[in-house]
Design an enzyme around this catalytic site. Structure first.
Site, PDB file in Angstrom:
ATOM      1  N   LYS A  89     112.174  53.012  79.051  1.00 64.19           N
ATOM      2  CA  LYS A  89     112.244  53.963  77.870  1.00 64.19           C
ATOM      3  C   LYS A  89     111.761  53.332  76.834  1.00 64.19           C
ATOM      4  O   LYS A  89     110.920  53.455  75.512  1.00 64.19           O
ATOM      5  CB  LYS A  89     113.764  54.082  77.529  1.00 64.19           C
ATOM      6  CG  LYS A  89     113.445  56.127  78.004  1.00 64.19           C
ATOM      7  CD  LYS A  89     114.592  56.547  77.274  1.00 64.19           C
ATOM      8  CE  LYS A  89     114.997  58.015  78.327  1.00 64.19           C
ATOM      9  NZ  LYS A  89     115.862  59.219  77.701  1.00 64.19           N
ATOM     10  N   LYS A 143     108.083  62.783  90.290  1.00 61.87           N
ATOM     11  CA  LYS A 143     109.408  63.773  90.094  1.00 61.87           C
ATOM     12  C   LYS A 143     108.755  65.093  89.177  1.00 61.87           C
ATOM     13  O   LYS A 143     108.257  64.437  87.892  1.00 61.87           O
ATOM     14  CB  LYS A 143     110.447  63.307  89.379  1.00 61.87           C
ATOM     15  CG  LYS A 143     111.625  63.856  89.832  1.00 61.87           C
ATOM     16  CD  LYS A 143     112.777  63.522  89.549  1.00 61.87           C
ATOM     17  CE  LYS A 143     114.304  64.104  89.142  1.00 61.87           C
ATOM     18  NZ  LYS A 143     115.053  63.468  88.478  1.00 61.87           N
ATOM     19  N   LYS A 178     110.049  66.883  82.707  1.00 61.82           N
ATOM     20  CA  LYS A 178     109.045  67.812  81.199  1.00 61.82           C
ATOM     21  C   LYS A 178     108.973  66.489  80.066  1.00 61.82           C
ATOM     22  O   LYS A 178     107.870  67.359  79.492  1.00 61.82           O
ATOM     23  CB  LYS A 178     110.959  68.648  80.969  1.00 61.82           C
ATOM     24  CG  LYS A 178     111.845  67.781  80.179  1.00 61.82           C
ATOM     25  CD  LYS A 178     113.011  68.493  79.864  1.00 61.82           C
ATOM     26  CE  LYS A 178     114.059  66.850  80.016  1.00 61.82           C
ATOM     27  NZ  LYS A 178     115.619  67.004  79.878  1.00 61.82           N
TER      28      LYS A 178
END
Ligand code: TRP
Length: 332
Positions: free
Chosen positions: A114, A196, A199
């Protein structure tokens, strides 16, 4: 009733719920209410580690609750609540911050990735996020935490923190185990099936949302990436796109992979993709309709999250009071 083991999990309302989170997680949650004492919450506090639009966050948090219920999580059988309604999460998180090492947090792969994605906002919350997650879990003395692969490291750290704290102060926390579902689909992106379904996928066609209207779902499946073999065969290594579609179709219809292969033997990918799209449309239809019905009834949703917060606070408070006493805070 009190004999049941407790299970707890959260999803961040940082985006719409996807077909991946339904097939991989929520669908299974609904079936566990008889066996476990289940707590599910909207992890709204966690979302602030990345900048959010306040109005969107508020809307998505309530929508997520409506969708949970529409997916079969009965609020009478499960405790459903919003994280920020239970202040003990933040209170315990601070204490756990002080029992977690800088080095441990630096090793978290999610923090590292992140930090790369949000280079302009590497805030302290992003760094201490696993302590808040540990607080979420330990407050409820949860035995099991159903999580995906990406959260396993955070669960491991939670165990380490619990063991460390218990080592100093005696048995304060239940040491939780990650709960890996025996049957759990791992739905991949429709456009890059090696990743995967997420969103946060940059390609909007890769991800199907539970609330997508039928024509959007159908279109996304028509555009799904396949391969040049023209054979509906399950082989995730060599045919990731088709294998993902087989998995989705199997999950939506309850058929096994062999049956799916036979059903589409000798047929083109066009027919198959349309069939998968139709099956997902029918799977999502009742969920979308029920979620919309619930969203029109704000008073009901409010009563659910209020009751959930009351129940959650009661247990959370018991743990927090114990912790305050152990660390040496004056009781009032
Ligand atoms: N970190 C989890 C995620 O991003 C969400 C989460 C927050 C969670 N607190 C939790 C999951 C506690 C399980 C238990 O997916």
């Amino acid at each position: 009733m009190d004999e049941k083991k407790r299970m707890l999990s959260g999803i961040q309302p940082s985006g719409e719920l996807t077909l991946g989170s339904y097939m991989g997680a929520i669908k299974n949650w609904a079936e566990r209410a008889d066996e476990f004492d289940c707590y599910y919450f909207m992890a709204d506090m966690h979302t602030l580690t990345v900048r959010q639009n306040p109005a969107d966050l508020r809307r998505r948090t309530v929508e997520q609750l409506a969708q949970y219920i529409a997916c079969g999580l009965d609020p009478e059988k499960n405790t459903l609540f919003i994280q920020s309604h239970v202040p003990q999460h933040a209170q315990l998180a601070w204490i756990l911050d002080c029992y977690t090492m800088f080095g441990e947090l630096s090793r978290m792969t999610q923090f590292k990735s992140k930090s790369v994605h949000h280079e302009d906002n590497i805030n302290a919350g992003l760094f201490t996020y696993p302590c808040l997650m540990a607080a979420d879990i330990l407050l409820y003395q949860a035995h099991y935490v159903p999580v995906g692969e990406d959260q396993k490291q955070h669960c491991e750290l939670t165990r380490d923190i619990a063991l460390r704290f218990n080592g100093i102060y005696g048995d304060v926390f239940t040491v939780p185990d990650p709960y890996i579902a025996k049957v759990g689909a791992r739905v991949m992106s429709l456009t890059s099936p090696e990743n995967k379904m997420s969103k946060s996928d940059k390609d909007p066609n890769g991800c199907v949302y539970l609330m997508d209207p039928p024509e959007v779902i159908a279109r996304k499946f028509k555009r799904a990436v396949t391969d040049s073999e023209m054979c509906v065969r399950y082989d995730p290594e060599n045919k990731p796109g088709i294998s993902n579609l087989i998995q989705i179709y199997a999950c939506a219809t309850g058929k096994d992979y062999d049956a799916v292969e036979q059903e589409f033997a000798g047929q083109g990918y066009g027919v198959f993709k349309t069939a998968v799209g139709d099956a997902v449309v029918e799977l999502c239809r009742p969920i979308r309709e029920e979620a919309n019905r619930l969203l029109a009834d704000k008073a009901y949703l409010e009563s659910v999250y209020r009751a959930g917060a009351d129940k959650a606070s009661y247990i959370a408070n018991r743990t927090l009071r114990k912790v305050y006493k152990k660390v040496g805070f004056v009781q009032k």
